[in-house]
Design a protein around this motif. Structure first.
Motif, mmCIF file in Angstrom:
data_model
loop_
_atom_site.group_PDB
_atom_site.id
_atom_site.type_symbol
_atom_site.label_atom_id
_atom_site.label_comp_id
_atom_site.label_asym_id
_atom_site.label_seq_id
_atom_site.Cartn_x
_atom_site.Cartn_y
_atom_site.Cartn_z
ATOM 1 N N LYS A 175 -6.835 4.489 -0.259
ATOM 2 C CA LYS A 175 -7.744 5.573 -0.623
ATOM 3 C C LYS A 175 -6.978 6.736 -1.244
ATOM 4 C CE LYS A 175 -11.365 8.482 1.304
ATOM 5 N NZ LYS A 175 -12.128 8.822 2.513
ATOM 6 N N ILE A 176 -5.857 7.106 -0.642
ATOM 7 C CA ILE A 176 -5.028 8.189 -1.191
ATOM 8 C C ILE A 176 -4.487 7.802 -2.562
ATOM 9 C CG2 ILE A 176 -2.857 9.440 -0.865
ATOM 10 C CD1 ILE A 176 -3.435 9.347 2.160
ATOM 11 N N THR A 224 0.825 -1.207 0.000
ATOM 12 C CA THR A 224 0.000 0.000 0.000
ATOM 13 C C THR A 224 0.857 1.254 0.000
ATOM 14 O OG1 THR A 224 -0.269 -0.089 2.415
ATOM 15 C CG2 THR A 224 -1.976 -1.120 1.077
ATOM 16 N N GLN A 244 -3.940 2.301 8.568
ATOM 17 C CA GLN A 244 -3.080 3.051 7.650
ATOM 18 C C GLN A 244 -3.111 2.460 6.242
ATOM 19 O OE1 GLN A 244 -1.632 5.896 8.440
ATOM 20 N NE2 GLN A 244 -0.790 6.148 6.397
ATOM 21 N N CYS A 245 -3.269 1.154 6.126
ATOM 22 C CA CYS A 245 -3.313 0.524 4.800
ATOM 23 C C CYS A 245 -4.529 0.989 4.014
ATOM 24 C CB CYS A 245 -3.323 -0.994 4.935
ATOM 25 S SG CYS A 245 -1.809 -1.666 5.620
ATOM 26 N N ALA A 246 -5.670 1.042 4.656
ATOM 27 C CA ALA A 246 -6.885 1.510 3.985
ATOM 28 C C ALA A 246 -6.746 2.972 3.584
ATOM 29 C CB ALA A 246 -8.094 1.320 4.897
ATOM 30 N N LYS A 247 -6.120 3.764 4.439
ATOM 31 C CA LYS A 247 -5.891 5.173 4.129
ATOM 32 C C LYS A 247 -4.948 5.318 2.939
ATOM 33 C CE LYS A 247 -4.412 9.468 6.296
ATOM 34 N NZ LYS A 247 -3.858 10.086 7.511
ATOM 35 N N ASN A 248 -3.883 4.497 2.891
ATOM 36 C CA ASN A 248 -2.952 4.539 1.765
ATOM 37 C C ASN A 248 -3.635 4.170 0.457
ATOM 38 O OD1 ASN A 248 -0.804 5.339 3.342
ATOM 39 N ND2 ASN A 248 0.081 3.299 3.511
ATOM 40 N N GLU A 299 -6.919 -2.449 6.859
ATOM 41 C CA GLU A 299 -7.420 -1.662 7.982
ATOM 42 C C GLU A 299 -6.403 -0.596 8.356
ATOM 43 O OE1 GLU A 299 -7.888 -4.626 10.936
ATOM 44 O OE2 GLU A 299 -9.597 -5.572 9.957
ATOM 45 N N LYS A 316 0.785 4.220 -2.910
ATOM 46 C CA LYS A 316 0.689 5.656 -2.622
ATOM 47 C C LYS A 316 1.844 6.412 -3.254
ATOM 48 C CE LYS A 316 1.536 7.574 1.463
ATOM 49 N NZ LYS A 316 1.420 7.938 2.881
#
Length: 82
Positions: A57-58, A10, A51-55, A49, A14
């Motif tokens: 999405k970004i 991830t 930070q991985c999900a945030k990465n 879940e 990013k």
């Protein structure tokens, strides 16, 4: 799957999407590499879940922006080449 590998993948997605933005969309391969991780994770059913999900999405947002910049580059090329 090992959580450390998912974090690295991830982060890679990013970074590739950011590079796609930095090149102003000249090379759409960077954007596609960023988008591919999220697509493959969704197809394979990987649950990311935190930070991985945030990465992811970004990476998806920046990858789409980089692809739009690629289209803008092509339009500008066609406009100024005449």
């Amino acid at each position: 799957m090992d959580n450390e590998i998912i974090v690295k993948i991830t982060n890679f997605a990013k970074i590739m999407s950011i590079v796609g933005i930095c090149t102003l969309g000249v090379c759409p391969a960077f954007a596609m590499m960023g988008l591919a991780v999220g697509i493959v994770f969704k197809i394979k059913g990987v649950t990311a879940e935190g930070q991985c999900a945030k990465n992811i999405k970004i990476a998806n947002i920046l990858g789409i922006i980089a692809l739009v910049l690629f289209v803008v580059d092509i339009v500008l090329l066609l406009c100024f080449s005449k």
